[in-house]
Design an enzyme around this catalytic site. Sequence first.
Site, PDB file in Angstrom:
ATOM      1  CD  GLU A 288      -2.991  -1.224   2.212  1.00  0.00           C
ATOM      2  OE1 GLU A 288      -2.714  -0.764   3.322  1.00  0.00           O
ATOM      3  OE2 GLU A 288      -4.092  -1.724   1.934  1.00  0.00           O
ATOM      4  CG  ASP A 367      -7.645  -5.647   4.943  1.00  0.00           C
ATOM      5  OD1 ASP A 367      -7.157  -5.965   6.033  1.00  0.00           O
ATOM      6  OD2 ASP A 367      -7.669  -4.479   4.516  1.00  0.00           O
ATOM      7  CD  GLU A 395      -9.973  -1.578   8.050  1.00  0.00           C
ATOM      8  OE1 GLU A 395      -9.018  -2.165   8.596  1.00  0.00           O
ATOM      9  OE2 GLU A 395      -9.877  -1.030   6.934  1.00  0.00           O
TER      10      GLU A 395
HETATM   11  C1  GCU Z   1      -6.187  -2.348   5.860  1.00  0.00           C
HETATM   12  C2  GCU Z   1      -6.537  -1.021   6.470  1.00  0.00           C
HETATM   13  C3  GCU Z   1      -5.409  -0.047   6.402  1.00  0.00           C
HETATM   14  C4  GCU Z   1      -4.136  -0.685   6.976  1.00  0.00           C
HETATM   15  C5  GCU Z   1      -3.849  -1.983   6.267  1.00  0.00           C
HETATM   16  C6  GCU Z   1      -2.687  -2.744   6.856  1.00  0.00           C
HETATM   17  O1  GCU Z   1      -6.103  -2.233   4.485  1.00  0.00           O
HETATM   18  O2  GCU Z   1      -7.666  -0.493   5.821  1.00  0.00           O
HETATM   19  O3  GCU Z   1      -5.758   1.090   7.133  1.00  0.00           O
HETATM   20  O4  GCU Z   1      -3.061   0.169   6.871  1.00  0.00           O
HETATM   21  O5  GCU Z   1      -4.963  -2.814   6.355  1.00  0.00           O
HETATM   22  O6  GCU Z   1      -2.947  -3.732   7.527  1.00  0.00           O
HETATM   23  O7  GCU Z   1      -1.547  -2.391   6.657  1.00  0.00           O
END
Ligand code: GCU
Length: 682
Positions: A288, A367, A395
């Site tokens: 990400e 996730d 979440e």
């Molecule tokens: C999910 C979450 C993010 C987080 C990511 C992770 O995608 O929405 O906010 O950073 O997990 O576990 O790194």
Amino acid sequence: KHKESYAAWLQYTKIDDQAIADKYAQWCRNLTVLGDSAVMESAKKELIQGISSMLGILPDSCSEPQQSGLVLAVKDSIGDLIDVDFNYLHDDGYSIKTVTSGQNNTIFIVGKKDKGVLYGTFHLLRLMQNRKNLKQLDIIENPKNQLRMLNQWDNMDGSIERGYAGNSIFYKDNQFTQEHNRIEDYARLIASVGINGIAINNVNVHQEETNLITSTLLLKVAEVAGIFRAYGITTFLSVNYASTIQIGNLTTADPLNSEVQEWWKEKAEEIYSYIPDFGGFLVKADSEHRPGPFTYGRNHADGANMLAEALQPFNGIVLWRCFVYNCLQDWRDRSTDRARAAYDHFKPLDGQFHSNVILQIKNGPMDFQVREGVSPLFGAMEKTNQMLEFQVTQEYTGQQRHLCYLVPQWKEILDFDTYAKGKGSEVKKVVDGSLFQNRYCGITAVSNIGNDYNWTGHTLAQANLYGFGRLTWNPDLSAESITDEWIGQTFGDDQSVKELVSKMLLKSWSIYEKYTSPLGVGWMVNPHHHYGPNVDGYEYDVWGTYHFADWEGIGVDRTVKTGTGYTSQYFKENADMYESLETCPDELLLFFHHVPYTHKLKSGVTVIQHIYNTHFEGVDEAEDLVETWLQLKDRIDQERFDDILNKLQEQANHSKEWRDIINTYFYRKSGIKDELNRKIYL
Ligand code: GCU
């Protein structure tokens, strides 16, 4: 004000039953602590607090055991007072024994080390809070998992990523808070359920947090580490993989570059000069948009090993996350499957990681959805340390506005048989290190606390934090027994409270699943914040999280035969089970298969009818939660009663939003009517 909400499961409510109080008092009038350390001091403090609050007496502190009383000791200080077979005890294990002979009547809490004494102390207090008989205790306890951790997704500006209970207790306005008492109370709560490690900043390490490993902030980290240390908890930091560039004046973060390697070695030395027992680094790399070794044409083993070498001389470890996937996918491309990503990246690297690296793997390949398959990476890397990551913060499971007790979900995952070494290779045996004799292993989770007066936003969400800790200590505990323990400590020993709250908690995951995304397909939430229904919220987006609903059917084809081939990542027994429509379990059907709405489930109803049924039922059951709670009026203090009632009412209302949006969406797509003719908006 807020007293009960804040105390969570460490209420230590006064014992009204005089007969029980008198019995307890015979052991609680004096306290002998043999041995001297910050952790022993914490155990003593906790006992004094618990006893004085429950019994209204202040135990005398004695330097040697009296005729009757409580004795805390470690292997080195117990002498020949009693016989404890230390061969049965791990480093964190303990024994609790009631010894009665003649006039003598003593309870001994003995650990191999001081941490065991602390865990034993909390065990005794748990028994007392649940009004158990202490007359003939003969307990030996060892934790099943070596690392029992929490990850705080706290940012230094005070916000918490995916936090639903206020702001950080650690940071505010890019500084450390001075809320040391609050941090200590957090340490007490989590130590009481056996947690022994914590990463105190978000895995997404932004500019400010990158500085946590620089001298000015290390002093502050050391202060926090000191608070946790007294409760047997080791402190870790999440680090920015590109620190050498951000704060190190280098132009690269290439793990094979000698300057980079040198920089991290010096950095490790510096960190350990502030925090001699520092745990190590938690790393989200090439995930990400976070930096990582891919930029330099290196792989994850190169990246992790470089950090591991720096930490090795100090016995530090690297927790390297496997949440690596293409987050810039094209929805038009149906061959790329996000579920495959972690396995595809990491499995080929088995055997290449240093022994002080642990791969931290989310429970599922996607996730933290309300339901998804178990990650096929568990058990698939025989020569690599693996650690399981859960998400206590809700979440995708109602954000602590809805009740969703996750212990039953976690139990299912821990009990899932990977078949890595044939039948009986459950996930819990992979991550406790017993299947492959790993050097490091364990379970971790994203915490759900913030600075709200009740810690967790929804007061009943305290049960998730409690249950997570208890499961890391012993994954074989039943959901029912964990739930009972928690209720007894949190709300007292009122039988009807126990019965009703337990029923509510144990049903809540299923209720939430019913009115949200069906049959394992996941998402259908509003983008970014992830709260509330939005069936196509992510359907034409870059994140790889699609349901592919059209007028005929729905689901993701992950089979080898016609789909993405994801099923082949499991060991044969599971691969076969998921591959075939006949054997794929209903609850994961749409995670593995794309089927027509008219496809008949094993339950006998069609997919579309299942969607309608569960969404109507889910709302009814959410309304029942309110009704059930109302029966407890006057049995629970006003503040917690009202808080929880408000949340349950909000949930019941919001569940209707889910029901109607989902039902209408699928009615419009399929044109198929509800057999029972209930209200679906056109
Ligand atoms: C999910 C979450 C993010 C987080 C990511 C992770 O995608 O929405 O906010 O950073 O997990 O576990 O790194």
